[in-house]
Design a protein around this motif. Structure first.
Motif, PDB file in Angstrom:
ATOM      1  N   LEU A   1       0.366   1.395  -0.437  1.00 50.59           N
ATOM      2  CA  LEU A   1      -0.618   0.801  -1.357  1.00 50.59           C
ATOM      3  C   LEU A   1      -0.718  -0.705  -1.084  1.00 50.59           C
ATOM      4  CD1 LEU A   1      -2.433   1.058  -3.967  1.00 50.59           C
ATOM      5  CD2 LEU A   1      -0.418   0.293  -5.195  1.00 50.59           C
ATOM      6  N   GLU A   2       0.427  -1.327  -0.906  1.00 48.74           N
ATOM      7  CA  GLU A   2       0.427  -2.773  -0.706  1.00 48.74           C
ATOM      8  C   GLU A   2      -0.320  -3.160   0.575  1.00 48.74           C
ATOM      9  OE1 GLU A   2       4.062  -4.827  -1.481  1.00 48.74           O
ATOM     10  OE2 GLU A   2       4.365  -3.810  -3.394  1.00 48.74           O
ATOM     11  N   ARG A   3      -0.292  -2.281   1.557  1.00 45.27           N
ATOM     12  CA  ARG A   3      -1.056  -2.531   2.790  1.00 45.27           C
ATOM     13  C   ARG A   3      -2.560  -2.530   2.480  1.00 45.27           C
ATOM     14  NH1 ARG A   3      -2.419   1.249   6.437  1.00 45.27           N
ATOM     15  NH2 ARG A   3      -1.040   2.807   5.498  1.00 45.27           N
ATOM     16  N   PHE A   4      -2.970  -1.572   1.650  1.00 46.19           N
ATOM     17  CA  PHE A   4      -4.395  -1.507   1.281  1.00 46.19           C
ATOM     18  C   PHE A   4      -4.800  -2.671   0.378  1.00 46.19           C
ATOM     19  CE2 PHE A   4      -4.037   2.833   2.772  1.00 46.19           C
ATOM     20  CZ  PHE A   4      -5.277   3.046   3.333  1.00 46.19           C
ATOM     21  N   MET A   5      -3.826  -3.143  -0.392  1.00 48.12           N
ATOM     22  CA  MET A   5      -4.132  -4.242  -1.322  1.00 48.12           C
ATOM     23  C   MET A   5      -4.579  -5.506  -0.602  1.00 48.12           C
ATOM     24  SD  MET A   5      -1.062  -3.548  -4.007  1.00 48.12           S
ATOM     25  CE  MET A   5      -0.928  -5.133  -4.786  1.00 48.12           C
ATOM     26  N   GLU A   6      -4.273  -5.597   0.693  1.00 51.60           N
ATOM     27  CA  GLU A   6      -4.646  -6.791   1.457  1.00 51.60           C
ATOM     28  C   GLU A   6      -6.151  -6.951   1.576  1.00 51.60           C
ATOM     29  OE1 GLU A   6      -2.636  -9.253   2.340  1.00 51.60           O
ATOM     30  OE2 GLU A   6      -1.148  -8.073   1.239  1.00 51.60           O
ATOM     31  N   LYS A   7      -6.891  -5.895   1.233  1.00 52.97           N
ATOM     32  CA  LYS A   7      -8.363  -5.985   1.310  1.00 52.97           C
ATOM     33  C   LYS A   7      -8.975  -5.882  -0.093  1.00 52.97           C
ATOM     34  CE  LYS A   7      -8.232  -3.272   5.454  1.00 52.97           C
ATOM     35  NZ  LYS A   7      -8.517  -1.920   5.889  1.00 52.97           N
ATOM     36  N   ALA A   8      -8.211  -6.244  -1.093  1.00 53.78           N
ATOM     37  CA  ALA A   8      -8.701  -6.046  -2.464  1.00 53.78           C
ATOM     38  C   ALA A   8      -8.481  -7.286  -3.317  1.00 53.78           C
ATOM     39  CB  ALA A   8      -7.961  -4.866  -3.077  1.00 53.78           C
ATOM     40  N   THR A   9      -9.056  -7.255  -4.492  1.00 54.63           N
ATOM     41  CA  THR A   9      -8.779  -8.310  -5.467  1.00 54.63           C
ATOM     42  C   THR A   9      -7.633  -7.816  -6.349  1.00 54.63           C
ATOM     43  OG1 THR A   9     -11.117  -8.890  -5.441  1.00 54.63           O
ATOM     44  CG2 THR A   9      -9.794  -9.746  -7.270  1.00 54.63           C
TER      45      THR A   9
ATOM     46  N   PHE B   1      -6.364   7.045  -0.019  1.00 57.13           N
ATOM     47  CA  PHE B   1      -6.928   5.746   0.377  1.00 57.13           C
ATOM     48  C   PHE B   1      -7.466   5.835   1.806  1.00 57.13           C
ATOM     49  CE2 PHE B   1      -3.161   4.054  -2.264  1.00 57.13           C
ATOM     50  CZ  PHE B   1      -3.840   4.293  -3.438  1.00 57.13           C
ATOM     51  N   GLN B   2      -6.666   6.483   2.655  1.00 53.61           N
ATOM     52  CA  GLN B   2      -7.064   6.598   4.065  1.00 53.61           C
ATOM     53  C   GLN B   2      -8.364   7.384   4.184  1.00 53.61           C
ATOM     54  OE1 GLN B   2      -4.941   4.929   6.305  1.00 53.61           O
ATOM     55  NE2 GLN B   2      -6.864   5.070   7.451  1.00 53.61           N
ATOM     56  N   TYR B   3      -8.459   8.450   3.387  1.00 51.72           N
ATOM     57  CA  TYR B   3      -9.692   9.250   3.424  1.00 51.72           C
ATOM     58  C   TYR B   3     -10.880   8.379   3.017  1.00 51.72           C
ATOM     59  CZ  TYR B   3     -13.497  12.080   1.806  1.00 51.72           C
ATOM     60  OH  TYR B   3     -14.761  12.560   1.617  1.00 51.72           O
ATOM     61  N   MET B   4     -10.701   7.607   1.963  1.00 50.28           N
ATOM     62  CA  MET B   4     -11.823   6.784   1.486  1.00 50.28           C
ATOM     63  C   MET B   4     -12.220   5.756   2.548  1.00 50.28           C
ATOM     64  SD  MET B   4     -11.404   6.296  -2.614  1.00 50.28           S
ATOM     65  CE  MET B   4      -9.782   5.637  -2.698  1.00 50.28           C
ATOM     66  N   GLU B   5     -11.236   5.251   3.241  1.00 51.69           N
ATOM     67  CA  GLU B   5     -11.520   4.267   4.281  1.00 51.69           C
ATOM     68  C   GLU B   5     -12.203   4.940   5.477  1.00 51.69           C
ATOM     69  OE1 GLU B   5      -8.146   2.073   5.990  1.00 51.69           O
ATOM     70  OE2 GLU B   5      -9.364   0.282   5.654  1.00 51.69           O
ATOM     71  N   ASP B   6     -11.628   6.036   5.950  1.00 50.11           N
ATOM     72  CA  ASP B   6     -12.154   6.708   7.149  1.00 50.11           C
ATOM     73  C   ASP B   6     -13.544   7.285   6.920  1.00 50.11           C
ATOM     74  OD1 ASP B   6      -9.767   6.068   8.248  1.00 50.11           O
ATOM     75  OD2 ASP B   6      -8.902   8.089   8.146  1.00 50.11           O
ATOM     76  N   SER B   7     -13.785   7.781   5.707  1.00 50.71           N
ATOM     77  CA  SER B   7     -15.080   8.425   5.448  1.00 50.71           C
ATOM     78  C   SER B   7     -16.176   7.409   5.143  1.00 50.71           C
ATOM     79  CB  SER B   7     -14.939   9.385   4.266  1.00 50.71           C
ATOM     80  OG  SER B   7     -14.646   8.645   3.095  1.00 50.71           O
TER      81      SER B   7
ATOM     82  N   GLU C   1      12.063   5.951  -6.705  1.00 44.73           N
ATOM     83  CA  GLU C   1      11.983   6.949  -5.613  1.00 44.73           C
ATOM     84  C   GLU C   1      10.754   7.844  -5.794  1.00 44.73           C
ATOM     85  OE1 GLU C   1      15.784   8.847  -5.909  1.00 44.73           O
ATOM     86  OE2 GLU C   1      16.846   7.155  -4.999  1.00 44.73           O
ATOM     87  N   TYR C   2      10.469   8.170  -7.028  1.00 46.94           N
ATOM     88  CA  TYR C   2       9.285   8.999  -7.312  1.00 46.94           C
ATOM     89  C   TYR C   2       8.006   8.214  -6.987  1.00 46.94           C
ATOM     90  CZ  TYR C   2       6.401  12.349  -9.978  1.00 46.94           C
ATOM     91  OH  TYR C   2       5.479  13.284 -10.362  1.00 46.94           O
ATOM     92  N   MET C   3       8.038   6.928  -7.308  1.00 49.82           N
ATOM     93  CA  MET C   3       6.879   6.079  -7.016  1.00 49.82           C
ATOM     94  C   MET C   3       6.645   6.013  -5.502  1.00 49.82           C
ATOM     95  SD  MET C   3       6.263   2.316  -8.566  1.00 49.82           S
ATOM     96  CE  MET C   3       6.693   2.592 -10.232  1.00 49.82           C
ATOM     97  N   ALA C   4       7.743   5.901  -4.754  1.00 48.25           N
ATOM     98  CA  ALA C   4       7.634   5.869  -3.285  1.00 48.25           C
ATOM     99  C   ALA C   4       7.075   7.197  -2.769  1.00 48.25           C
ATOM    100  CB  ALA C   4       9.000   5.585  -2.671  1.00 48.25           C
ATOM    101  N   SER C   5       7.473   8.302  -3.397  1.00 51.69           N
ATOM    102  CA  SER C   5       6.966   9.621  -2.991  1.00 51.69           C
ATOM    103  C   SER C   5       5.464   9.701  -3.262  1.00 51.69           C
ATOM    104  CB  SER C   5       7.654  10.725  -3.800  1.00 51.69           C
ATOM    105  OG  SER C   5       9.023  10.604  -3.746  1.00 51.69           O
ATOM    106  N   TRP C   6       5.080   9.228  -4.425  1.00 49.04           N
ATOM    107  CA  TRP C   6       3.657   9.244  -4.800  1.00 49.04           C
ATOM    108  C   TRP C   6       2.847   8.362  -3.858  1.00 49.04           C
ATOM    109  CZ3 TRP C   6      -0.157  11.737  -6.432  1.00 49.04           C
ATOM    110  CH2 TRP C   6      -1.288  11.148  -6.996  1.00 49.04           C
ATOM    111  N   ASP C   7       3.432   7.218  -3.503  1.00 52.66           N
ATOM    112  CA  ASP C   7       2.756   6.296  -2.573  1.00 52.66           C
ATOM    113  C   ASP C   7       2.491   6.981  -1.238  1.00 52.66           C
ATOM    114  OD1 ASP C   7       1.986   3.544  -1.619  1.00 52.66           O
ATOM    115  OD2 ASP C   7       3.683   3.931  -0.287  1.00 52.66           O
ATOM    116  N   ALA C   8       3.485   7.717  -0.747  1.00 56.93           N
ATOM    117  CA  ALA C   8       3.332   8.392   0.548  1.00 56.93           C
ATOM    118  C   ALA C   8       2.187   9.402   0.499  1.00 56.93           C
ATOM    119  CB  ALA C   8       4.632   9.090   0.924  1.00 56.93           C
TER     120      ALA C   8
END
Lengths: 205, 511
Positions: B70-78, B328-334, B315-322
């Protein structure tokens, strides 16, 4: 294609035989069911237990319902509970009748008026115990040995009570008196249940 | 002298030759139109993660890297650094986001099936978008779903609470009951088929149902124990994180554009059930600062238990992030990200400290109300940071503004900075809890916090006593030093403001 007189006669005989057999089957079927006059007495006990528990649950929650629902909405919740209690009562009564039908007549059908009542109440207490047991485990999977043990105890208690009531006439008479008094709840709760069911059906359609 | 003025063939041809010029005029006309014309065709996609505390993200200063994707995607957000939920659990938190109102106005703040009051039923986010966008909503949390049922007339598609779950147990949205969801919920889910309490109204069906349910849950846990060593995530119905994300992607694939989409995901809400690769990844010896059990704590949990819970939450948050990173990737790629405003936020946070577990508490502290707010704008390539204090009630007016609608008259929120709003360092941000207070009565059993100018005053008002707590968030982010007993004079202004507000909102409900 027209039938010959012989064919026609044998067909008539076959129909009569089939009717006789059908009548016999129905008779056998009916003879395995508890007496129709016994059922309302047992049903009174079932209704008392199930509706009593439903009202207890409602009263337990009504103070919190009052926090976020109007009086009309709280009545609607009550109607749902009463409609569900009616269906649950019919379900339990159906199970008792089925047991009487399946088991040998001497075990349950004969003396259904008190045996059905005792079974319904032992079952109710067993269910309350089960509910509290699951709660104590925080709704984790219970151990099967405890469950089987609990079922065994419930069956044993039922058996002891049935034997006791079967052999002591005075106890039977006492129970019948209790059942007679409980029947009033059938007249009160069943119309309420039917009315509630109608209201729920109207709301959901 | 009358000369007849007939249009000659030559005049007609001259006129026709001018028609192409209208195309030249189009861009000029377009530029002068209000912004609505430019953005009305954009999708708006809101992704809500339930019980997601900003204080557990590295980006916001947490030592563990819980959501690297998520933090990687945040680099393109407000990214909003000081965003706060108006409520402390799902019902008020979600209702405030959907209405732009504080809980004292929409009154959905009690535990249970009570929703937004009738007076505000039409004052919600879907009503703004229903004329310009296709509207689609999904809430995996049953309490949020009840609120969506209240918005039903503005929804083109309302996905079931268990649409992406492994099993289907809810009855209130099943068959005919979906015509009477709120009452069916209050009766069936909240009264007849109950666990966690012995107050069910069903004598025979409920214990049998619970016995069946516990066994089925155990069987599913065993079936997926290779993936989920602690058991499957569960919102009454069990689910797999991957299924939820796949379901969301599938839904977005069929989106009728422009669309307004509200996805309210259950993770990382309790029970924290991390995936195997993330189990024990934070067994790092780090321990949160020691915070004593609060006087008003309901849980009174030990520090060891809370540390363990925090670790499992991470740990659950990290699982959800994965898993959710695939969305996010789908939204970007599509290309959906390029055509949409995507908002990622939470309904409330989580508080595993001071004796409390989760969010079933009257306490208000930062981890419970400080939530992430991340907004992707079409074409944004670089991160923008907003440090001003903002509230979850600001989302509705901001989104209305983005599609060119004026902020509705009913809202209490303001436009977010960078999206038409201004940076107001002195703005007052309220968060409140009143789960034991009657919905339509004055607030007499409540906790209210007022955050402004890097200070927070929290007022605990209950029949057995009142208490103020005052913290300087700039110097004491962990809220360890209550300044109210030693420096009450410093809190006078903020206290008067809070009490005045409480008096103002209570006046409406006084007899």
């Amino acid at each position: 294609m027209a039938l010959t007189p012989d064919q026609s006669q044998s067909q008539t005989q076959a129909i009569e035989f089939s009717r006789e057999k059908e009548g016999h089957s129905l008779h056998v079927l009916a003879s395995r069911l508890p007496g129709w006059r016994e059922i309302p007495f047992v049903f009174g006990g079932v209704v008392f237990a199930i509706y009593g528990w439903a009202v207890r649950g409602f009263l337990y929650q009504v103070s919190s319902l009052y926090l976020y629902h109007t009086l009309g909405e709280i009545f609607n919740v009550f109607f749902y509970l009463m409609a569900f209690a009616l269906l649950e009562s019919l379900f339990v009564m159906g199970a008792l009748i089925l047991a009487a039908f399946i088991l040998p007549g001497k075990w349950f059908k004969e003396g259904f008026i008190y045996k059905g009542f005792i079974a319904a109440w032992v079952g109710s207490i067993a269910m309350i115990r089960l509910e509290y047991y699951l709660f104590s485990l925080n709704y984790a999977v219970p151990s099967m040995s405890v469950l089987y043990g609990g079922m065994g105890i419930a069956l044993l208690v039922l058996l002891v009570l049935l034997l006791l009531f079967q052999n002591i006439l005075r106890l039977q008479r006492f129970l019948l008196m209790v059942e007679e008094r409980m029947q009033i709840f059938t007249y009160l709760y069943i119309p309420l249940g039917i009315l509630s069911l109608i209201l729920v059906l109207l709301r959901t359609n | 002298m009358n000369r007849k003025k007939n249009i000659s063939r030559r005049d007609f041809l001259k006129f026709v030759s001018l028609i192409p010029l209208t195309w030249l005029a189009r861009p000029i006309a377009h530029a002068t139109l209000p912004k609505r014309e430019g953005n009305v065709h954009r999708n708006v996609i809101i992704l809500v993660f339930d019980a997601w505390s900003a204080n557990h993200l590295r980006f916001y200063g947490y030592p563990r890297d819980t959501m690297p994707n998520l933090e990687r995607f945040m680099e393109k957000a407000t990214v909003f650094h000081n965003h706060y939920s108006a409520g402390t659990f799902t019902i008020p938190g979600t209702a405030s986001m959907l209405t732009g109102l504080y809980p004292w106005s929409h009154r959905a703040f009690s535990l249970g099936s009570g929703g937004i009051i009738k007076e505000h039923l039409n004052d919600q986010i879907f009503s703004i978008f229903s004329n310009t966008h296709s509207t689609l909503a999904y809430a995996q949390n049953k309490f949020a779903d009840i609120l969506l049922f209240q918005c039903a007339k503005y929804l083109d598609t309302h996905l079931k609470v268990g649409a992406f779950n492994l099993e289907h147990r809810f009855l209130y949205n099943f068959g005919p009951f979906k015509n009477d969801p709120q009452m069916a919920f209050a009766s069936l889910e909240n009264n007849i088929l109950l666990d966690r309490t012995t107050s069910s109204s069903s004598l025979f069906v409920n214990p049998i149902y619970n016995l069946w349910k516990t066994t089925a849950t155990r069987d599913n846990d065993l079936r997926f124990s290779d993936e989920y060593p602690l058991g499957l995530p569960d919102n009454t119905e069990q689910f797999l994180l991957a299924d939820v994300v796949d379901g969301a992607i599938q839904t977005l694939r069929g989106l009728e554009e422009p669309g307004f989409v509200y996805f309210h995901f259950y993770p990382p809400h309790e029970n924290y059930m991390p995936l195997k690769p993330f189990r024990n990844i934070f067994n790092d010896g780090w321990q949160p600062p020691v915070k004593p059990v609060h006087r008003l704590s309901w849980g009174k949990k030990s520090r060891a238990t809370l540390n363990q819970l925090n670790r499992e939450y991470d740990e659950y948050m990290a699982s959800w992030d994965a898993e959710v990173s695939r969305l996010f990737q789908y939204m970007e790629d599509s290309g959906l990200l390029e055509r949409s405003y995507v908002i990622i936020t939470a309904d409330h946070g989580e508080l595993n400290e001071r004796g409390e577990r989760g969010h079933f508490t009257p306490l208000i502290f930062d981890p419970l109300i400080h939530i992430p707010l991340i907004i992707f704008q079409p074409g944004q390539k670089k991160r923008k940071d907003v440090h001003t204090y903002t509230s979850s009630i600001d989302l509705l007016p901001t989104l209305a503004h983005l599609i060119g609608s004026p902020a509705p008259s009913w809202v209490e929120g303001e436009l977010l900075p960078e999206f038409g709003g201004v940076n107001d360092p002195g703005r007052s941000i309220y968060s409140m809890d009143a789960k034991t207070n009657a919905s339509l009565a004055p607030l007499t059993k409540t906790s209210i916090s007022l955050t402004k100018n890097h200070q927070r005053l929290t007022y605990y008002k209950y029949p057995d006593g009142e208490q103020f707590e005052f913290y300087n968030l700039e110097e004491d982010r962990e809220e360890l030093r209550d300044l109210y007993p030693s420096r009450p004079a410093d809190a006078v202004l903020i206290r008067d403001e809070l009490l005045q507000k409480l008096d103002e909102v209570n006046r409406l409900f006084k007899a």
